[in-house]
Design an enzyme around this catalytic site. Structure first.
Site, mmCIF file in Angstrom:
data_model
loop_
_atom_site.group_PDB
_atom_site.id
_atom_site.type_symbol
_atom_site.label_atom_id
_atom_site.label_comp_id
_atom_site.label_asym_id
_atom_site.label_seq_id
_atom_site.Cartn_x
_atom_site.Cartn_y
_atom_site.Cartn_z
ATOM 1 C CD GLU A 115 2.130 -5.566 5.551
ATOM 2 O OE1 GLU A 115 1.127 -6.289 4.924
ATOM 3 O OE2 GLU A 115 2.538 -6.861 6.538
ATOM 4 N N GLY A 147 0.438 -5.189 0.626
ATOM 5 C CA GLY A 147 -0.731 -5.168 0.238
ATOM 6 C C GLY A 147 -0.011 -6.061 -1.341
ATOM 7 N N GLY A 193 0.772 -1.214 0.159
ATOM 8 C CA GLY A 193 -0.164 -0.337 -0.125
ATOM 9 C C GLY A 193 0.695 1.242 0.488
ATOM 10 C CG ASP A 211 -3.132 -4.352 6.335
ATOM 11 O OD1 ASP A 211 -1.983 -4.958 5.771
ATOM 12 O OD2 ASP A 211 -3.626 -3.678 5.780
#
Length: 344
Positions: free
Chosen positions: A179, A156, A107, A187
């Protein structure tokens, strides 16, 4: 177990590289929004390109200067494209690849940091709402999906590929769920696919952010096929000629150019018994004590500043806060779970 790890890790905030990331984001924002409206639209649409074939479509994540990091606009365009293609009887399957040297590095945290700095929480929530919805659509997609994971595939980037049916890794693939190394929690579906890996490999990857290569991805099930990067053009050409929506036909085509997997002697998969022994504990504290990876995870020259400064200061109430119901002013993220079941 993974939920507990996620909650504990969520307490940590890391300020690594924040100043440089914010500078880059401000530079990008100034240049983008100085353009006319039509130019802005073209710029956003060009972040995801489309290649049309007789019986298939391919999306190209197209932000090579930032390793194809995902933006809200990319998530929205992917949603729109995939929904329309799923409903089109003339399209049998869909493929995805990245431009440049990466598939997708994750992301766009640069933009997220700018949202946080300007207190633009609605934009922040829209980013996650859009991308999470797309990932759910991909995970329940009714047509075969082929992701060509050539290059960096992190965070992501794994989220927008691993839920699909086929994942082709190469000698240039670099996978990680990193992350936690920048103070985020896992996530984009990572808790789901990591929990399905052999033994406690998922806990190891999630906590340490360690990398896997393409051969390791295939060996542990994160990828379905492995091919040398020199064969990608042949694979794409072959896929473009297929006139089918049959997964077995697509798999046969991919296998035609697949290579045998050979793990390096230093591969972590050769040490899976040690991983299981160290990462099978119920708490992060016990895992850290059992493995001696503290220096690897915390004591770095980058000197991260965690809040709280240690895991021992993470209270039960702090953890429970992240699992408490949202207030009436904060609506839940709604996904089409009542309309379509995720494949298992």
């Amino acid at each position: 177990m993974m939920q507990r790890l996620k909650a504990a890790l969520l307490q940590r905030c890391n300020n690594l590289h924040i100043h440089s990331l914010r500078f880059l984001n401000q530079y990008h924002t100034r240049n983008l929004y100085s353009l006319p409206d039509t130019a802005i639209t073209d710029e956003l649409d060009n972040q995801v390109l489309v290649e049309g074939k007789a019986w298939s479509r391919a999306t190209i994540l197209n932000r090579p200067s930032v390793l194809n990091c995902l933006s809200t606009a990319m998530g929205a365009r992917l949603q729109k494209l995939y929904t329309s293609w799923e409903n089109n009887p003339d399209i049998g399957f869909v493929a995805m690849k990245g431009s440049g040297k990466a598939f997708c590095a994750g992301g766009d945290i640069v933009t997220l940091l700018s949202y946080d700095k300007r207190r633009e929480m609605e934009d922040c929530k829209e980013f996650f709402r859009t991308l999470y919805t797309y990932i759910y659509i991909l995970g329940t997609y009714l047509k075969p999906h082929v992701a060509l994971l050539n290059g960096i595939t992190m965070g992501g980037g794994a989220g927008v590929s691993i839920p699909g049916m086929f994942r082709v890794a190469t000698d240039k693939t670099v996978f990680a769920t990193s992350e936690t190394l920048i103070g985020f929690h896992l996530d984009a579906g990572a808790l789901f696919f990591l929990s399905h890996l052999p033994g406690h490999l998922g806990e190891y990857l999630g906590l340490t952010g360690q990398k896997l290569d393409g051969a390791e991805m295939v060996s542990c099930g994160l990828a379905t096929h492995y091919a040398h990067s020199s064969k990608l053009a042949l694979i794409e050409e072959q896929l473009g000629q297929l006139d089918t929506d049959d997964p077995s036909v697509i798999e046969t085509s991919l296998e035609k150019y697949s290579d045998l997997v050979h793990l390096d002697n230093i591969s972590v998969l050769h040490r899976i018994e040690i991983i299981d022994k160290c990462f099978s504990h119920d708490t992060v504290e016990e895992i850290i004590d059992a493995s001696g990876v503290r220096a690897r995870m915390v004591d770095k020259d980058l000197a991260p500043k965690w809040n709280p400064p240690s895991l021992e200061q993470v209270s039960k109430d702090m953890v429970e806060h992240y699992f408490s119901p949202l207030s009436k002013f904060e609506p839940d993220l709604e996904l089409p779970t009542e309309l379509r079941e995720a494949f298992t």
